[in-house]
Design an enzyme around this catalytic site. Structure first.
Site, PDB file in Angstrom:
ATOM      1  N   LEU B 138      -4.206   2.747  -3.775  1.00 31.24           N
ATOM      2  CA  LEU B 138      -3.675   4.059  -3.397  1.00 31.24           C
ATOM      3  C   LEU B 138      -4.805   4.930  -2.879  1.00 31.24           C
ATOM      4  O   LEU B 138      -5.886   4.937  -3.452  1.00 31.24           O
ATOM      5  CB  LEU B 138      -3.101   4.753  -4.638  1.00 31.24           C
ATOM      6  N   GLY B 150      -1.747   6.749   1.921  1.00 30.53           N
ATOM      7  CA  GLY B 150      -0.687   6.257   1.036  1.00 30.53           C
ATOM      8  C   GLY B 150      -1.100   5.052   0.240  1.00 30.53           C
ATOM      9  O   GLY B 150      -2.093   5.092  -0.472  1.00 30.53           O
ATOM     10  N   CYS B 168     -12.803  -0.281  -3.665  1.00 36.99           N
ATOM     11  CA  CYS B 168     -12.700   0.995  -4.375  1.00 36.99           C
ATOM     12  C   CYS B 168     -13.987   1.310  -5.142  1.00 36.99           C
ATOM     13  O   CYS B 168     -13.983   2.108  -6.079  1.00 36.99           O
ATOM     14  CB  CYS B 168     -11.506   1.015  -5.317  1.00 36.99           C
TER      15      CYS B 168
END
Lengths: 93, 219
Positions: B138, B150, B168
C-alpha cells in the site's frame, strides 16, 4: 472554524431497516447457528431464512449475509464486538 | 444516501503517464467530482517513494526506477500484479486517512479469504501479509483532502525483481503472490472483479459505474 460549503459525510439514518451485515469467519458446522444466536440477542427480528452463506473456494472460510434493523452506531458496534467474541468471526461489514 | 464510484479497467498501462493522469485528476477535481478506482497492470518498473533511500535499490538492472510522490519506500510493479489506484475525496467522506488505509487492507484480506488464504494486516507496517510474507503493498498520497496512488496485489507474476530491492525498505522482506498461495493458475481479470467488489463495499460506496473509455494521459 466551520465552512458552510463543506459537504457533510454520508450518514445512516437510524433506525435503519434492512441494514445488511456481512459476517466473515472460519468455516465450521455451526457457524450460522453461532452467528444467529448473537444476532437474536441484539436484533430479535432477524429471520434465519434470509441468511445467505457463501463458502470460500476450498471451504476454509465462510461469509454470511443477513439483514437486521440497525438502531444506532452503538447497536452495530455491540453486535460487532459480540460476534468477534465468538472467536469464529474475523470480519463484520 | 447515494455515494457512487467510477471504476476504470485500464489493462496494462505504462507507469508515468498513468501517474501523471492521477495527479492531474486529483489536482483538478472539485467538491462534486465522483471518486474513482482505476484497476490496471504496469510493465516492469521500480517506483521510489518520497522517503525512499537510494540504497534500498540494490541492482535495478534493466528495469527503470521512477521517483514518485507517494509515501513509503521503493517497490516493484510488473505484469501479473494487480494495481488499484484509489482516488477518493477522504475529507468529503468524513474519513481519516487511517480509516482509508484500514478499509483498503480489509478489502484485500476479504478478497484473499475468498481464495482460502489466511491473510492479515499489521498495525505497524502497511500492506497485507500471509505467514509473514508480503502479498500486497500500500502506498497513498493525500493532496487537497483527496487520496491517490493505492495498492498493488501480487497475483501471478515474476517475483524475482523484488530481490533487486529492499521492498518497502525492509532488507530480506519476503514477497509472495496469489498463485503461490493457492497453487493454482489465477486469472487476473477474475481477481480484478473480486477486488472491485471488495473495495466498493469496504470503502462504503453505494454503487459503482464502470467506464470503459481510457484516461487522459499527460506525457
Amino acid at each position: 472554524m466551520t465552512h458552510s460549503t463543506e459537504q457533510q459525510p454520508p450518514k445512516i439514518e437510524f433506525p435503519c431497516e434492512n441494514y445488511s451485515l456481512r459476517i466473515i469467519g472460519d468455516s465450521c458446522d455451526n457457524f450460522v447457528d453461532v452467528v444467529l444466536e448473537v444476532l437474536k440477542r441484539h436484533a430479535p427480528e432477524v429471520d434465519p431464512e434470509t441468511v445467505v452463506c457463501r463458502d470460500s473456494s476450498k471451504g476454509r472460510f465462510v461469509s454470511a449475509q443477513v439483514s437486521i434493523t440497525a438502531k444506532s452506531v452503538e447497536h452495530l458496534e455491540q453486535i460487532n464486538q459480540d460476534l468477534r467474541e465468538t472467536g469464529l468471526v474475523r470480519m463484520v461489514l | 444516501m447515494s455515494r457512487p464510484v467510477i471504476i476504470r479497467h485500464l489493462g496494462c498501462v505504462p507507469y508515468e503517464p498513468t501517474w501523471h493522469a492521477m495527479q492531474s485528476f486529483t489536482e483538478n477535481r472539485d467538491a462534486e467530482t465522483v471518486d474513482e478506482i482505476w484497476l490496471l497492470e504496469h510493465p516492469k518498473v521500480f517506483t521510489q517513494g518520497q522517503a525512499g533511500k537510494a540504497e534500498h535499490v540494490l541492482a535495478a538492472g534493466d528495469i527503470p526506477v521512477v521517483q514518485v510522490d507517494r509515501g513509503g519506500q521503493v517497490t516493484y510493479h510488473g505484469p501479473g500484479q494487480l494495481v488499484a489506484y484509489v482516488l477518493v475525496d477522504v475529507r468529503r467522506a468524513g474519513q481519516g486517512v487511517r480509516d482509508l488505509v484500514s478499509s483498503i487492507e480489509n478489502s484485500l484480506v476479504e478478497l484473499l479469504y475468498q481464495y482460502d488464504i489466511d491473510a492479515y494486516a499489521k498495525p505497524d507496517a502497511p500492506g497485507v501479509y500471509v505467514a509473514e510474507k508480503k502479498i500486497a503493498s500500500l502506498g497513498l498520497r493525500i493532496r487537497r483532502g483527496c487520496s491517490f496512488h493505492g495498492l498493488a496485489l501480487n497475483v501471478d507474476m515474476d517475483l524475482q525483481p523484488f530481490q533487486r530491492i529492499n521492498p518497502c525498505g525492509y532488507a530480506g522482506m519476503q514477497m509472495t503472490q496469489l498463485r503461490d498461495e493457492t497453487q493454482q493458475k489465477i486469472e487476473l481479470s477474475e481477481v480484478s472483479v473480486c477486488l472491485r467488489d471488495a473495495l466498493v463495499s469496504h470503502l462504503k460506496f453505494s454503487e459503482f459505474i464502470t467506464l470503459t473509455d481510457g484516461i487522459e494521459c499527460y506525457e
